[in-house]
Design an enzyme around this catalytic site. Structure first.
Site, PDB file in Angstrom:
ATOM      1  N   HIS A  83       0.834  -1.220   0.000  1.00 40.53           N
ATOM      2  CA  HIS A  83       0.000   0.000   0.000  1.00 40.53           C
ATOM      3  C   HIS A  83       0.862   1.261   0.000  1.00 40.53           C
ATOM      4  O   HIS A  83       1.917   1.318   0.629  1.00 40.53           O
ATOM      5  CB  HIS A  83      -1.010  -0.026   1.151  1.00 40.53           C
ATOM      6  CG  HIS A  83      -0.481   0.199   2.525  1.00 40.53           C
ATOM      7  ND1 HIS A  83      -0.313   1.458   3.058  1.00 40.53           N
ATOM      8  CD2 HIS A  83      -0.115  -0.667   3.503  1.00 40.53           C
ATOM      9  CE1 HIS A  83       0.119   1.353   4.307  1.00 40.53           C
ATOM     10  NE2 HIS A  83       0.255   0.081   4.597  1.00 40.53           N
ATOM     11  N   GLU A 229      -5.164   1.506   2.551  1.00 41.22           N
ATOM     12  CA  GLU A 229      -4.975   0.398   3.495  1.00 41.22           C
ATOM     13  C   GLU A 229      -5.155   0.858   4.934  1.00 41.22           C
ATOM     14  O   GLU A 229      -5.721   0.138   5.760  1.00 41.22           O
ATOM     15  CB  GLU A 229      -3.576  -0.214   3.306  1.00 41.22           C
ATOM     16  CG  GLU A 229      -3.337  -1.507   4.091  1.00 41.22           C
ATOM     17  CD  GLU A 229      -2.783  -1.294   5.497  1.00 41.22           C
ATOM     18  OE1 GLU A 229      -2.665  -2.290   6.252  1.00 41.22           O
ATOM     19  OE2 GLU A 229      -2.462  -0.131   5.873  1.00 41.22           O
ATOM     20  N   GLU A 230      -4.677   2.054   5.237  1.00 42.71           N
ATOM     21  CA  GLU A 230      -4.675   2.534   6.620  1.00 42.71           C
ATOM     22  C   GLU A 230      -6.079   2.767   7.176  1.00 42.71           C
ATOM     23  O   GLU A 230      -6.254   2.900   8.387  1.00 42.71           O
ATOM     24  CB  GLU A 230      -3.858   3.825   6.737  1.00 42.71           C
ATOM     25  CG  GLU A 230      -2.373   3.674   6.441  1.00 42.71           C
ATOM     26  CD  GLU A 230      -1.616   2.886   7.505  1.00 42.71           C
ATOM     27  OE1 GLU A 230      -2.243   2.461   8.494  1.00 42.71           O
ATOM     28  OE2 GLU A 230      -0.403   2.691   7.341  1.00 42.71           O
ATOM     29  N   ASP A 252       4.258  -5.519   3.521  1.00 40.64           N
ATOM     30  CA  ASP A 252       3.998  -4.417   4.442  1.00 40.64           C
ATOM     31  C   ASP A 252       5.182  -4.300   5.389  1.00 40.64           C
ATOM     32  O   ASP A 252       6.250  -4.860   5.137  1.00 40.64           O
ATOM     33  CB  ASP A 252       2.685  -4.660   5.209  1.00 40.64           C
ATOM     34  CG  ASP A 252       1.959  -3.370   5.561  1.00 40.64           C
ATOM     35  OD1 ASP A 252       2.586  -2.463   6.140  1.00 40.64           O
ATOM     36  OD2 ASP A 252       0.746  -3.271   5.272  1.00 40.64           O
ATOM     37  N   HIS A 339       3.900   4.027  13.011  1.00 42.75           N
ATOM     38  CA  HIS A 339       2.887   5.083  13.139  1.00 42.75           C
ATOM     39  C   HIS A 339       3.378   6.240  14.003  1.00 42.75           C
ATOM     40  O   HIS A 339       2.609   6.852  14.748  1.00 42.75           O
ATOM     41  CB  HIS A 339       1.563   4.521  13.670  1.00 42.75           C
ATOM     42  CG  HIS A 339       0.794   3.775  12.639  1.00 42.75           C
ATOM     43  ND1 HIS A 339      -0.577   3.584  12.706  1.00 42.75           N
ATOM     44  CD2 HIS A 339       1.176   3.159  11.495  1.00 42.75           C
ATOM     45  CE1 HIS A 339      -0.977   2.891  11.654  1.00 42.75           C
ATOM     46  NE2 HIS A 339       0.066   2.611  10.906  1.00 42.75           N
TER      47      HIS A 339
END
Length: 372
Positions: A83, A229-230, A252, A339
């Site tokens: 992604h 995707e998030e 990923d 993140h």
């Protein structure tokens, strides 16, 4: 690729274009691209630039995915997905004094948001700002112990009024942290969005390298830079339907658990620089897992195993249940500080993921759909 058509400031290493930081130019361009979920425009352009010339077919869809196909008559059909979207902030309100309020795109740690420089993407171009909250000197003891709610943080763009703010920024514009890629030491780098520009790079670069070995390739390879995707693996959900693969591998990032205050009894043992993470569990087809492991051993690539008892938090969970079901694998790049504005990876792990997937694609035999 020759020296004559390299981007300015780059050079060739083992035949592949590299930036001054000794990172692949394709990867660094993706890392610089600002592409929150639903606003993937800049990352799309980078993927188009590097991958489209190597593909036999190239498509875009209504979700914003980029779908590159190599060897369209091949069998089986292998889909690789990484992604290209990232975390972001979306402007929701401007108050009378010109301060902007926002909501989050993707899963943020709210404690990381205040005090950051950000770039807002607007129709007229980028607008710089700073995320603000009350200074610690202006808080009582109880407030100092609290993590601020999202509505208690704002973006300051230096505007003096609501009118001025909304002349420069529109409701619905998005922002990203102004933290760019840099090498920390050796092959270890940090950037705001290795999650998952690394995966988008890996699937695109795999197709580019396979294009030079197409005579050895039985499979049709479809590399997809997925969108959104998030916020719920949305791009992968539609892409797996349209590609209709027999076999799929999501690429990923995964948690490196080799830092302080991380309990391996809870989260397993994964090291930065320890090689690609190959996932095993309910989301993973056992034949695909075994073949990935076999390919890593053949190439003498170090690898690490991650156990997942349920659908993973990646595109793999959508791909596995596409149409009538897809034999799915998951390969991840070890990453620290997921993140956050400064995610960290070892570029050697990224390169080994590309090598692993190239070998995996070349190893697929006609008619083998990994049914078990």
């Amino acid at each position: 690729m020759t020296k004559d058509n390299l981007e300015p400031g780059s050079f060739l290493l083992d035949g592949f274009p590299m930036s001054k930081s000794k990172a692949p130019v394709f990867l660094t361009d993706l890392l610089h691209a600002r592409s929150p979920s639903g606003y993937e425009f800049e990352a799309q352009k980078v993927f188009d630039h590097y991958v489209k010339p190597a593909a036999d077919k190239y498509a875009q869809d209504a979700m914003g995915n980029r779908i590159a196909t190599l060897n369209p008559g091949g069998d089986p059909v292998l889909m690789l997905a990484g992604h290209m979207d990232e975390l972001g902030l979306i402007i929701t309100y401007a108050n009378k004094d010109g301060f902007l309020y926002f909501d989050t795109i993707g899963g943020h740690d709210r404690g990381m948001i205040p005090g950051r420089r950000v770039i807002i993407q607007t129709e007229a171009g980028p607008v710089k700002g700073v995320t603000g909250k009350r200074a610690i000197h202006l808080m009582d003891e109880a407030d100092r112990k609290k993590v601020p709610e999202t509505h208690e943080i704002w973006i300051d763009i230096g505007a003096r009024s609501k009118k001025e703010a909304l002349e420069r920024v529109a409701i619905g514009d998005v922002a990203t942290y102004d933290h760019e890629f840099e090498i920390i030491h050796g092959s270890v780098g940090a950037a705001r969005a290795f999650d998952n520009k690394a995966g988008a790079y890996i699937v695109g670069e795999t197709l580019v390298r396979l294009a030079a070995q197409r005579k050895k390739l039985e499979a049709r390879v479809v590399s997809v830079a997925t969108a959104q995707e998030e916020i719920g693996v949305r791009g992968a959900t539609t892409a797996v339907y349209s590609v209709n693969p027999h076999i799929a591998v999501a690429v990923d990032v995964g948690h490196a658990t080799d830092h302080p205050d991380c309990d391996n009894r809870k989260y397993g043992e994964v090291k930065l620089g320890g090689g690609p993470i190959i996932c095993r569990g309910a989301n993973i087809n056992p034949k695909v897992f075994s073949l990935l492991l076999e390919c890593a051993k053949k190439l003498k690539i170090p690898c690490q195993i991650e156990a997942e008892p349920r659908p993973t938090g990646t595109d793999a969970r959508a791909m596995q249940v596409g149409r009538g079901g897809v034999a799915t694998g998951l390969v991840s790049v070890p990453l620290r500080y997921m993140h956050t504005p400064s995610e960290m990876v070892d570029l050697d792990d990224v390169e080994n993921c590309v090598k692993l997937l190239v070998e995996f694609a070349l190893s697929l035999e006609k008619g083998d759909y990994a049914h078990w």
